[in-house]
Design a protein around this motif. Structure first.
Motif, PDB file in Angstrom:
ATOM      1  N   ILE A 165       0.010  -5.304   3.690  1.00  0.00           N
ATOM      2  CA  ILE A 165       0.186  -3.865   3.488  1.00  0.00           C
ATOM      3  C   ILE A 165       1.571  -3.403   3.932  1.00  0.00           C
ATOM      4  O   ILE A 165       2.274  -2.718   3.186  1.00  0.00           O
ATOM      5  N   SER A 166       1.957  -3.760   5.143  1.00  0.00           N
ATOM      6  CA  SER A 166       3.250  -3.300   5.665  1.00  0.00           C
ATOM      7  C   SER A 166       4.168  -4.440   6.098  1.00  0.00           C
ATOM      8  O   SER A 166       5.334  -4.212   6.405  1.00  0.00           O
TER       9      SER A 166
ATOM     10  N   GLY B 227       0.840  -1.193   0.000  1.00  0.00           N
ATOM     11  CA  GLY B 227       0.000   0.000   0.000  1.00  0.00           C
ATOM     12  C   GLY B 227       0.871   1.237   0.000  1.00  0.00           C
ATOM     13  O   GLY B 227       2.090   1.159  -0.201  1.00  0.00           O
ATOM     14  N   THR B 228       0.279   2.394   0.250  1.00  0.00           N
ATOM     15  CA  THR B 228       1.045   3.633   0.309  1.00  0.00           C
ATOM     16  C   THR B 228       1.824   3.715   1.615  1.00  0.00           C
ATOM     17  O   THR B 228       1.623   2.915   2.542  1.00  0.00           O
TER      18      THR B 228
ATOM     19  N   GLU C  92      -0.603   4.403   4.457  1.00  0.00           N
ATOM     20  CA  GLU C  92      -1.360   3.198   4.810  1.00  0.00           C
ATOM     21  C   GLU C  92      -0.506   2.236   5.622  1.00  0.00           C
ATOM     22  O   GLU C  92      -0.975   1.665   6.619  1.00  0.00           O
TER      23      GLU C  92
ATOM     24  N   GLY D 108      -2.590  -7.368   8.654  1.00  0.00           N
ATOM     25  CA  GLY D 108      -1.817  -6.261   8.097  1.00  0.00           C
ATOM     26  C   GLY D 108      -0.593  -6.646   7.308  1.00  0.00           C
ATOM     27  O   GLY D 108       0.101  -5.779   6.761  1.00  0.00           O
TER      28      GLY D 108
ATOM     29  N   GLY E 245      -0.027   3.563   9.062  1.00  0.00           N
ATOM     30  CA  GLY E 245      -1.261   3.382   9.820  1.00  0.00           C
ATOM     31  C   GLY E 245      -1.417   1.964  10.320  1.00  0.00           C
ATOM     32  O   GLY E 245      -1.862   1.737  11.464  1.00  0.00           O
ATOM     33  N   VAL E 246      -1.056   0.993   9.484  1.00  0.00           N
ATOM     34  CA  VAL E 246      -1.126  -0.409   9.891  1.00  0.00           C
ATOM     35  C   VAL E 246      -0.156  -0.687  11.033  1.00  0.00           C
ATOM     36  O   VAL E 246      -0.512  -1.361  12.027  1.00  0.00           O
TER      37      VAL E 246
END
Length: 271
Positions: free
Chosen positions: A201-202, A152-153, A156, A198, A159-160
């Protein structure tokens, strides 16, 4: 299947080596420096195992159920062998804020954790260079390169990491309410669930030292972006959790109780 078996052997050997180091250090020296030796050995174990599991996951040779089972299993092993070690720089910062450790002691602890994280990179590379499996050979051919770990960005991913760190800190602050025999399985289950939620995403690292070992050498983003995601995110997550449960909620509870007492007294006067 051969790759999986080789990885399991590598994981087991890593745990045994680090456990032998902890026990030997404990026999030789149980003084004030014991916790530093414990943190270094445990952080090395955490990062080395994560390196192997990450490579195994990126090779896409495992089903999701196998990946989550491995994550849960190795987390249980870590929790049972780490003893007093946290392997987390955020915990050292928390101890300074609570006044249970000096700035100098916490700084030394963080330096040792990050040093062990870097050492884990070289340890993993030396194991992979042996070519024990096809997966290791392929990774060796591409120069042990690590590619963009984000799904993700940057915002994002940060945030994760923040949300995962918040959740873990909340669990750590309330896990004492569980029976002793349930603490390790529950903690491991929460970590596994966060990795599942998560990870795409990260990577769901939520540990600055671990991220420094397995993510910072990857291409795709700048060093400052990785610092923002994997250092600032988890620290803010932990801090916001402590602030919520130890300051905001007690304040609101006290304020509401005072308000109720005031309204009750006012009613009594009118009567």
């Amino acid at each position: 299947m051969t790759d999986l078996l080789v990885s399991l052997v590598v994981l087991a050997a890593t745990v045994l080596l680090c456990e032998a180091t902890r026990r030997a250090a404990g026999r030789l020296h149980r003084g004030v420096y014991w916790i530093y030796l414990l943190e270094a050995a445990s952080t090395l174990q955490l990062c080395c195992c994560a390196q192997e599991l990450k490579l195994l996951g990126e090779s896409k040779r495992l089903d999701l159920s196998y990946s989550l089972t491995l994550t849960y299993g190795i987390t249980v092993v870590h929790l049972l062998t780490f003893r007093e070690a946290t392997c987390h720089p955020g915990a050292a910062l928390e101890s300074v804020c609570r006044g249970t450790a000096s700035v100098k002691a916490a700084a030394l602890l963080i330096v040792l954790q990050l040093g062990a994280a870097v050492a884990a990179r070289f340890f993993a590379a030396s194991v992979w260079s042996l070519g024990l499996s096809d997966m290791h050979l392929h990774h060796q051919k591409i120069g042990f390169r690590c590619f963009d770990p984000l799904g993700g960005t940057v915002l994002e991913a940060a945030g994760v990491e923040l949300a995962c760190a918040f959740t873990m800190q909340a669990v750590a602050m309330h896990i004492h309410k569980l029976e002793e025999k349930l603490k390790v399985p529950f903690f491991a289950a929460v970590i596994t669930a966060l990795v599942y939620a998560g990870g795409s995403i990260s990577g769901a690292i939520f540990n600055p030292a671990l991220a420094f070992s397995i993510q910072f050498s990857c291409s795709g983003h700048t060093y400052l972006e990785y610092c923002f995601i994997y250092w600032l995110g988890p620290v803010l997550g932990m801090a916001s959790c402590i602030l919520l449960f130890e300051k905001i909620i007690p304040f609101l509870s006290g304020k509401s109780s005072i308000g109720m007492e005031g309204s009750t007294a006012q009613k009594e006067k009118t009567q």
